[in-house]
Design an enzyme around this catalytic site. Structure first.
Site, PDB file in Angstrom:
ATOM      1  CB  SER A  65      -0.858   0.016   1.205  1.00 18.03           C
ATOM      2  OG  SER A  65      -1.847   1.220   1.185  1.00 18.03           O
ATOM      3  CE  LYS A  81      -4.595  -0.234   0.016  1.00 23.25           C
ATOM      4  NZ  LYS A  81      -5.518  -1.205   1.069  1.00 23.25           N
ATOM      5  CE  LYS A  87      -4.060   3.296   2.109  1.00 27.04           C
ATOM      6  NZ  LYS A  87      -5.409   2.875   2.394  1.00 27.04           N
ATOM      7  CG  ASP A 130      -7.903   2.329   0.118  1.00 28.99           C
ATOM      8  OD1 ASP A 130      -7.524   1.596   0.949  1.00 28.99           O
ATOM      9  OD2 ASP A 130      -9.338   2.717   0.085  1.00 28.99           O
ATOM     10  CD  GLU A 169      -8.896  -1.043  -0.015  1.00 33.94           C
ATOM     11  OE1 GLU A 169      -8.715  -1.116   1.004  1.00 33.94           O
ATOM     12  OE2 GLU A 169      -7.876  -1.327  -1.041  1.00 33.94           O
ATOM     13  CG  ASP A 216     -11.033  -1.390   4.023  1.00 35.19           C
ATOM     14  OD1 ASP A 216      -9.897  -0.942   3.618  1.00 35.19           O
ATOM     15  OD2 ASP A 216     -11.378  -1.743   5.142  1.00 35.19           O
ATOM     16  CE  LYS A 243      -7.817  -3.171   5.806  1.00 30.32           C
ATOM     17  NZ  LYS A 243      -7.952  -1.602   6.055  1.00 30.32           N
ATOM     18  N   GLY A 266      -4.525  -5.005   5.362  1.00 29.08           N
ATOM     19  CA  GLY A 266      -3.509  -4.569   6.314  1.00 29.08           C
ATOM     20  C   GLY A 266      -3.945  -3.409   7.143  1.00 29.08           C
TER      21      GLY A 266
HETATM   22  C1  NPQ Z   1      -6.746   0.550   4.270  1.00 28.63           C
HETATM   23  N1  NPQ Z   1      -4.592  -0.045   5.413  1.00 28.63           N
HETATM   24  O1  NPQ Z   1      -6.395  -0.374   3.701  1.00 28.63           O
HETATM   25  C2  NPQ Z   1      -5.493   0.764   5.388  1.00 28.63           C
HETATM   26  C3  NPQ Z   1      -5.669   2.208   5.850  1.00 28.63           C
HETATM   27  C4  NPQ Z   1      -4.713   2.483   6.930  1.00 28.63           C
HETATM   28  C5  NPQ Z   1      -2.371  -0.589   4.695  1.00 28.63           C
HETATM   29  O2  NPQ Z   1      -3.701   0.894   3.578  1.00 28.63           O
HETATM   30  C6  NPQ Z   1      -1.862   3.202  11.104  1.00 28.63           C
HETATM   31  C7  NPQ Z   1      -2.635   2.148  11.371  1.00 28.63           C
HETATM   32  C8  NPQ Z   1      -1.825   3.884   9.785  1.00 28.63           C
HETATM   33  C9  NPQ Z   1      -3.699   1.644  10.455  1.00 28.63           C
HETATM   34  C10 NPQ Z   1      -2.921   3.835   7.585  1.00 28.63           C
HETATM   35  C11 NPQ Z   1      -3.487   0.052   4.343  1.00 28.63           C
HETATM   36  C12 NPQ Z   1      -2.763   3.350   8.761  1.00 28.63           C
HETATM   37  C13 NPQ Z   1      -3.866   2.265   9.108  1.00 28.63           C
HETATM   38  C14 NPQ Z   1      -3.733   3.276   6.671  1.00 28.63           C
HETATM   39  C15 NPQ Z   1      -4.676   1.912   8.047  1.00 28.63           C
HETATM   40  O3  NPQ Z   1      -7.369   1.247   4.172  1.00 28.63           O
HETATM   41 MG    MG Z   2      -8.568   0.195   2.494  1.00 27.07          MG
END
Ligand code: NPQ
Ligand code: MG
Length: 382
Positions: free
Chosen positions: A148, A174, A176, A202, A227, A252, A276, A304
């Protein structure tokens, strides 16, 4: 098992680099960890002490969902752990499978509940000598590893970061995105690295249906999926958006339970689901959603939450199930941390190895854990 006591710990770990999403910039990971201590009866009716670890994925601030670390620690201390201890003190056997029903009276707080279930499951499996992957009935010994990539200060910076991850061997990228940082970065990455790189985006719920025109522009880049473009509580409008764009929609934040997954599938609000465990109340519900999606022909992948090696181990085991047909966000430890609290998860030819040891198959390295510990407290039956 009989529960002797529970340790509640809060840690703070610095991230290697700031991680920017549409909901903010994270520079360190604050997380709540749980260690359950108990005894199990062996076949020879001997009491053997076991311990298990759980990780709560709630962030420091309620920006991804309504849960946040401090609140999770509070609901665990005030309600969830006392309920578990009371159940055991009453002489009733505690198993991971019973945690969901036991805690059902408490509404919400899924990430907090998931952490407690994870710790009990780890202890239970350490007692029986079974790995989490085999407990799930997972078949793979390694899983595809995607990464990510946060929002960057410039397109050039993004291309450098993506280039490094591809060089490391990540099999899927992926990105953001947020309003104003979406079509341009995708076009640049496709332009630089070509059409064969598995690519997805995402939005973390930052868009509305009024942005459909912009989101439709992403259709030309052959993305794996888009996403969570719309708010978490808006499954209906995801179904409307799905009729307006070609890129498959993946949910998600919206999929907070097995029932929400079934609703989203029935409403054709998504073609893919990001699973998740913390978001849905635990690994047992995560497997139930996997089974539901497999039965409905809906591909899933393991999301994650910037976990430590404890959550990463459990995610790798979950992602080894047959229905996880798309690369997940189960990245190497060094995607986020210079030093993980467990042995490091490393990338090997685009794959992460699924732990084979009992339970999670990993445990914290004590001095590393102590170094990042902010608070610890011990709770036992009164
Ligand atoms: C998601 N995860 O899929 C989340 C968003 C996210 C890997 O993109 C600290 C703890 C920082 C959790 C940043 C990924 C974070 C977090 C982004 C979750 O939407
Ligand atoms: Mg997400």
């Amino acid at each position: 098992m009989k529960i002797t006591g529970v340790e509640l710990r809060t840690i703070r770990m610095p991230l290697k680099s700031p991680f920017e999403t549409s909901f903010g910039v994270e520079s360190d990971r604050v997380a709540v960890l749980i260690r359950v201590i108990g005894t199990v009866q062996t076949h020879e009716h001997q009491a053997v002490e076991v311990q298990g670890w759980g990780e709560c994925v709630a962030m420091e601030q309620p920006l991804y969902s309504s849960e946040y670390a401090h609140a999770a620690a509070d609901v665990l201390r005030r309600f969830l752990i006392p309920m578990l201890l009371a159940e055991s003190a009453a002489g009733r056997e505690v198993t991971a499978e019973l945690i969901g029903p036991l805690l059902r009276a408490v509404i919400g707080h899924r990430m907090a509940k998931a952490a407690l279930e994870m710790a009990v499951l780890d202890a239970q499996l350490r007692g029986s000598g079974q790995s989490l992957a085999s407990y799930f009935g997972a078949t793979r010994s390694t899983v595809d590893s995607g990464v990510s990539v946060g929002i960057q200060p410039s397109i050039q910076a993004l291309l450098d970061v993506v280039g490094n991850y591809l060089a490391e061997g990540y099999v899927r990228i992926k990105l953001k995105i947020k309003p104003g940082w979406d079509v341009a970065p995708v076009e640049a990455v496709r332009g630089r690295f070509g059409d064969l790189v598995p690519l997805q985006v995402d939005g973390n719920a930052a868009y509305t249906l009024a942005d459909a025109r912009v989101l439709r522009q992403l259709d030309q880049y052959d993305l794996l999926l888009l996403e969570q473009p719309l708010p978490e509580d808006d499954i209906r409008q995801h179904a409307e958006l799905a009729r307006l764009i070609r890129t498959p929609i993946c949910l998600d934040e919206s999929v907070i339970s097995v029932r929400a997954a079934a609703d989203a599938i029935a409403m054709r609000a998504c073609q893919v689901i990001n699973i998740k465990a913390g978001r849905v109340g635990g690994y047992l519900n995560a497997r139930r959603i996997h089974d539901l999606c497999l039965a409905n022909g809906i591909p899933v992948w393991c999301g994650g939450m910037v976990e430590t090696g404890l959550g990463r181990a459990a995610n790798a085991a979950l992602a080894a199930l047959e229905g996880f047909s798309l690369p997940g966000d189960v990245s190497a430890s060094d995607r986020f941390y210079d030093q993980d609290i467990t042995r490091a998860f490393t990338l090997d030819d685009g794959q992460i190895a699924v732990p084979t040891g009992p339970g999670l198959g990993v445990e914290p390295i004590q001095d590393v854990l102590d170094d990042c510990t902010v608070t610890t407290e011990w709770l036992q039956a009164t």
